[in-house]
Write an enzyme that holds these catalytic residues in place. Structure first.
Site, PDB file in Angstrom:
ATOM      1  N   SER A   1       0.839  -1.192   0.000  1.00  0.00           N
ATOM      2  CA  SER A   1       0.000   0.000   0.000  1.00  0.00           C
ATOM      3  C   SER A   1       0.878   1.247   0.000  1.00  0.00           C
ATOM      4  CB  SER A   1      -0.903   0.018   1.235  1.00  0.00           C
ATOM      5  OG  SER A   1      -0.180   0.451   2.386  1.00  0.00           O
ATOM      6  N   ASP A   2       0.323   2.365  -0.450  1.00  0.00           N
ATOM      7  CA  ASP A   2       1.012   3.614  -0.198  1.00  0.00           C
ATOM      8  C   ASP A   2       0.835   3.959   1.282  1.00  0.00           C
ATOM      9  OD1 ASP A   2       2.446   5.955  -0.558  1.00  0.00           O
ATOM     10  OD2 ASP A   2       1.357   6.551  -2.345  1.00  0.00           O
ATOM     11  N   TRP A   3       1.530   4.990   1.708  1.00  0.00           N
ATOM     12  CA  TRP A   3       1.588   5.341   3.129  1.00  0.00           C
ATOM     13  C   TRP A   3       0.176   5.524   3.717  1.00  0.00           C
ATOM     14  CZ3 TRP A   3       6.095   6.515   6.150  1.00  0.00           C
ATOM     15  CH2 TRP A   3       5.817   7.021   7.417  1.00  0.00           C
ATOM     16  N   GLY A   4      -0.194   4.607   4.594  1.00  0.00           N
ATOM     17  CA  GLY A   4      -1.474   4.729   5.290  1.00  0.00           C
ATOM     18  C   GLY A   4      -2.692   4.514   4.432  1.00  0.00           C
ATOM     19  N   SER A   5      -2.519   4.022   3.183  1.00  0.00           N
ATOM     20  CA  SER A   5      -3.693   3.977   2.294  1.00  0.00           C
ATOM     21  C   SER A   5      -4.628   2.818   2.608  1.00  0.00           C
ATOM     22  CB  SER A   5      -3.253   3.931   0.823  1.00  0.00           C
ATOM     23  OG  SER A   5      -2.599   2.735   0.499  1.00  0.00           O
TER      24      SER A   5
END
Length: 736
Positions: free
Chosen positions: A270-274
């Site tokens: 995932s992207d950061w915190g996605s």
């Protein structure tokens, strides 16, 4: 230590005689449920080191970001392999976007080189530097197609064209990963952001997109597929939702297309915190539901949100997530670690002589910065000759931090070679160099030093003005509604243009700016993007004639923000503008209301861009002639061979980028007027000519038709060979 040795001894027969899958299954069979969940968890290592060590010791982490001290990295790794329950090594990751210690031009600038070989070589250099510090996973390349320069992250990608973006993304993958991922000097690449992130509404970062499936398949998917075909080890999901579905929780994207259609067997992170981002998106009620949606969609690793760590156990125990889904995600992560050789060599590689800032790496960075620089205008002032005194001015002339550009976490501004420093080194003994920055930084509004600037300009033979954007003005979360020069930079250029001296304006920026007025009042214009560590030397070499510019724009330059989105491969329309529109003076007063010509255009600005995709001048003149096709009718599974003669008719050696475009006027669905399908750099001496050959596989003309199948449609096509996307030599051929 004993636990780790016992685990390795258990796997020893498989290491010698078994295959990758057998080794993975042996590991998986010995892992507890908590061990498995830990492998799916990635965290930022820049916090409390004691807490980080405790989590590693408990087996709660599979990957750690942002540790670049090899001694600390090895200390953490030793805890993982010797003290954690499963003894599985950590994978250390970093946003290594355009260089590590030696910073390269921003990716948008690299794209201006149209040089796959040099981009690959520079990426390999980056891997050598990063792996020296223990980094084995880079969150790059980014290949988001961007048609809106207001979006700050346009700097991180390769521009507006899917063919160019895909070719350069594949080059970065090859450079990072080398001949084998197990090479200690290789690191896993990560194709990001899948998918459509560059189409965020209004250029506002993180915003929603609406990209129909046909447009996804024709424009936004191809660069990612090319990266996957190049062997890219991982893919990162994007922040945006498309048509209501956030990418990180979109099973159709991550499982049906990426893995099912394309055969991708690597890791999706995932992207950061996605993962948790599904909650503010409104696609999940809470982090628990978000974790369920994302793991079942095909997102293997949760970057930073800890949603998997906190909720997967209860989701599996309650029957909401099948255990096999978790196991499959763990298999993919173990496979990546195995391919990187981490089980055999978990620690940072040992070096006797450091490669950081080596002469070879710096030389390649300088070469890439030279090739990235685009000459947009030249009234004969460049290259400089017969000058005794130069005035160097502008906030970017000596801005070592800003010159590095966005996402340079490990760049050192003290190693940056700025234009003023490079000019003094190269020309200082023969040419007097006056220096007055006039503005302290790009957004500086003060004109207090303009009086001195005017006085110095009148003493000089030529003025070099370095203007543009500060590093902080582009990149993630740095979108702009206004693309004009910030601060008093335009006012400064207006003053200089009135001093009666030739004015050379050099732009350093992370995006296309709206520079119509600045171009008009300048005698020469160079666009150098944010050129990185060696950018100053590259620019100085071009200005002083030691090298001829060869960069080409990888993105269309609009005249004003109101024209955005503007891109060369737009569709045919029923009322296409003819180029004569956009002059308010042509509109009569109190006339009977009319539709004013029936064209798709604005009343107040021409329908053409300031500079088109693929545009870039040289210090010499090239001509194209004798375009020949191997046949006028080609089967759908065939290859069309194309020949064209390129001649240097100037008095200097130079490099031209010959570009091949293909279009068609009619199909089962509307199509772009033309699309880039090939490019070739060619260096010629004065009066030299050369025949350039292209091979065009007809299957590269496939598109998503009315039946939603991607295939080559028979019919008539127009092939254009030119030096930019506007025009060129044309021939017709048919596909049957």
């Amino acid at each position: 230590m004993k636990r780790f040795i016992a685990f390795i001894l258990l796997l020893t027969p498989l290491f010698g005689f078994g295959g990758e899958d057998e080794r993975i299954e042996a590991m998986l069979s010995k892992m507890s449920f908590d061990d498995k969940i830990g492998q799916l968890n990635q965290v930022d290592g820049r916090g409390d080191i004691g807490q980080l060590e405790a989590e590693i010791r408990a087996g709660r982490l599979g990957s750690v970001m942002n540790i670049v001290d090899p001694k600390l990295l090895d200390r953490l790794q030793r805890i993982a392999v010797e003290e954690s329950p499963a003894g599985i090594p950590l994978l250390f990751a970093r946003d290594v976007v355009h260089g590590f210690k030696t910073v390269l031009p921003i990716p948008l600038g690299q794209a201006a080189s149209f040089d796959e070989e040099l981009v690959e070589r520079a990426a390999r250099n980056t891997a050598v530097e990063a792996t020296e510090c223990g980094i084995r996973w880079a969150f790059a390349p980014m290949m988001d197609i961007a048609r809106d320069p207001r979006w700050g992250r346009i700097a991180e990608g390769f521009g507006e064209d899917p063919f160019l973006a895909g070719r350069l993304a594949a080059a970065v993958v090859r450079g990072y990963q080398g001949d084998s991922l197990s090479d200690p000097k290789s690191m896993a690449a990560c194709a990001k952001h899948f998918v459509g992130y560059g189409a965020a509404e209004g250029g506002r970062d993180y915003n929603t997109t609406y990209i129909p499936e046909r447009l996804l398949r024709d424009i936004y998917f191809p660069p990612f597929r090319m990266a996957v075909e190049a062997g890219c080890a991982s893919v990162m999901s994007s922040f945006n939702d498309n048509d209501g579905l956030p990418a990180t929780g979109n099973r159709w994207l991550l499982t049906d297309v990426l893995r099912g259609e394309w055969g991708f067997d690597g890791v999706v992170v995932s992207d950061w915190g996605s993962v948790a981002g599904l909650v503010p998106h409104g696609a999940a009620a809470d982090n628990r539901e978000a974790a369920k949606r994302c793991i079942t969609a095909g997102t293997d690793m949760d970057m930073s949100s800890r949603s998997y760590l906190r909720h997967l156990r209860s989701l599996v125990e309650n029957g909401e997530v099948p255990m096999e889904v978790v196991d499959e995600a763990v298999r993919r992560i173990l496979r990546l670690k195995m391919r990187l050789g981490l089980f055999e060599h978990p620690y940072a590689r040992q070096v006797t002589t450091s490669d950081l800032y080596s002469e070879k790496i710096l030389d390649d960075a300088c070469a890439l910065a030279r090739e990235a620089t685009v000459l947009l205008k030249n009234d004969g002032v460049l290259p400089l000759s017969n000058v005794r005194r130069i005035l160097v001015t502008g906030p970017m002339a000596d801005a070592p931090y800003d010159q590095l550009g966005t996402w340079t976490l490990d760049g050192d501004k003290t190693r940056t070679l700025t234009p003023i420093r490079a000019l003094r080194e190269i020309a200082g003994k023969e040419i007097e160099i006056l220096y007055e920055p006039a503005l302290a930084y790009g957004r500086d509004q003060s004109t207090a030093r303009f009086g001195r600037l005017r006085s110095l300009a009148r003493k000089a033979d030529v003025v070099l003005a370095f203007v543009g954007e500060e590093q902080i003005m582009s990149g993630e979360a740095h979108s702009l509604a206004d693309l004009n020069l910030q601060g008093a930079q335009r006012e400064m250029l207006e003053l200089l243009a009135g001093c009666g001296r030739p004015l050379v304006t050099v732009f350093m920026a992370g995006r296309p700016l709206t520079i119509e007025r600045e171009t008009e009042i300048s005698d020469a214009v160079l666009y150098a993007w944010h050129p990185g560590t060696m950018g100053g030397r590259a620019i100085a070499q071009i200005i002083l004639g030691e090298a001829s510019p060869s960069g080409k724009l990888p993105v269309t330059f609009p005249r004003c923000v109101g024209q955005i989105p503007m891109y060369y491969n737009h569709k045919h329309t029923s009322h296409r503008a003819d180029g004569s529109e956009g002059n308010l003076d042509d509109i009569p007063r109190e006339a009977v209301q009319s539709v004013m010509g029936h064209t798709s255009s604005y009343l107040d600005v021409p329908p053409t861009p300031l500079f088109p995709f693929g545009f870039g001048l040289s210090y010499t003149t090239f001509t194209l002639s004798e375009l020949q096709l191997s046949d006028t009718t080609v089967p759908a599974n065939g290859v069309l061979k194309v020949r064209v003669t390129v001649e240097n008719r100037g008095k200097r050696e130079g490099t031209e980028v010959v570009q091949l475009y293909v279009g068609r006027k009619s199909a089962s669905v509307t199509r772009p007027i033309k699309e880039l399908k090939g490019f070739r750099r060619v260096t010629l001496s004065p009066s030299e000519s050369r025949i350039i050959e292209f091979e065009l596989p007809i299957d590269e003309l496939a598109f998503c038709g009315a039946d939603r199948r991607t295939a080559v449609e028979p019919g008539s096509y127009v092939l254009t060979i030119g030096t930019d996307s506007r025009d060129g030599l044309k021939e017709h051929f048919s596909v049957k």
